[in-house]
Enzyme design. Structure first.
Site, PDB file in Angstrom:
ATOM      1  N   ASP A 139       0.859  -1.183   0.000  1.00 50.04           N
ATOM      2  CA  ASP A 139       0.000   0.000   0.000  1.00 50.04           C
ATOM      3  C   ASP A 139       0.894   1.231   0.000  1.00 50.04           C
ATOM      4  O   ASP A 139       1.972   1.217   0.607  1.00 50.04           O
ATOM      5  CB  ASP A 139      -0.903   0.019   1.231  1.00 50.04           C
ATOM      6  CG  ASP A 139      -2.016  -1.016   1.176  1.00 50.04           C
ATOM      7  OD1 ASP A 139      -2.441  -1.362   0.055  1.00 50.04           O
ATOM      8  OD2 ASP A 139      -2.454  -1.474   2.242  1.00 50.04           O
ATOM      9  N   ASP A 153      -7.034  -1.479  -4.666  1.00 49.43           N
ATOM     10  CA  ASP A 153      -8.099  -1.041  -3.756  1.00 49.43           C
ATOM     11  C   ASP A 153      -8.979   0.005  -4.422  1.00 49.43           C
ATOM     12  O   ASP A 153     -10.210  -0.017  -4.291  1.00 49.43           O
ATOM     13  CB  ASP A 153      -7.501  -0.452  -2.476  1.00 49.43           C
ATOM     14  CG  ASP A 153      -6.681  -1.454  -1.686  1.00 49.43           C
ATOM     15  OD1 ASP A 153      -6.959  -2.672  -1.776  1.00 49.43           O
ATOM     16  OD2 ASP A 153      -5.747  -1.026  -0.983  1.00 49.43           O
TER      17      ASP A 153
END
Length: 195
Positions: A139, A153
């Protein structure tokens, strides 16, 4: 003895069959786009940043913050990484199985984004450290007072928003009712006596 399908119903089925090819290609195209962008950006972050590094992009609104997440959004479920692996695999399989029922371009886009996002994070779960099926997701997109996330995402969230809009607008997964079927319903209603 069952009645043979009418010429109109056969023609409608033929049109729907011809339309499914482009819809499947649309789904595949958006899935590949989301997947490739996700994997390229994760490769770029992993090869140019160190774990925990923060790089300001448009302060204070956007920064890159490289982390490896074993859980879901907001680091929920960090101790059950294997569960997310199973869920993402099931979602991907479900989308592929249901793809033949698509009848709407927008549903194809939504399913393609969802498939690409699921496969992007599934790839991390399967092939990144610490082990197969238990890998940590890369991330790096950081917004103020929000979770740190990635392109996969974003694709999943975008698909969910689009699915909600399509559902609220009453657009079915299989597309609109073919005119031949609508005509059959109208003729049946016309033949029914008024009560």
């Amino acid at each position: 003895m069952a009645a043979e399908p009418s010429a109109d119903a056969s023609a409608a089925a033929g049109r729907l069959g011809r339309r499914r090819g482009p819809l499947t290609l649309t789904l595949a195209g958006f899935a590949v786009l989301a997947y490739v962008l996700d994997q390229l950006t994760k490769w770029w972050v992993s090869s140019t940043m160190t774990d925990g590094q923060i790089t300001q992009v448009f302060p204070p609104v956007l920064s890159w913050h490289y982390i490896r997440n074993s859980g879901a959004a907001f680091s929920i479920g960090e101790n059950v990484t294997w569960l997310f692996t199973i869920v993402m695999a099931a979602v991907a399989i479900g989308i592929v199985v249901q793809a033949r029922k698509l009848g709407s371009v927008w549903w194809s886009v939504a399913m393609g984004m969802l498939l690409g996002g699921a496969l992007g994070n599934l790839t991390d779960r399967l092939f990144r450290e610490p082990s197969f099926g238990m890998g940590h997701v890369v991330d790096f997109i950081a917004l103020p007072n929000f979770a740190i996330f990635n392109v996969a995402d974003s694709a999943v969230v975008g698909s969910v928003i689009l699915i909600c809009i399509l559902t609220l607008k009453g657009i079915p997964f299989g597309g609109k009712v073919p005119p031949a079927d609508a005509a059959t319903v109208d003729s049946a209603a016309a033949e029914r006596p008024d009560v």
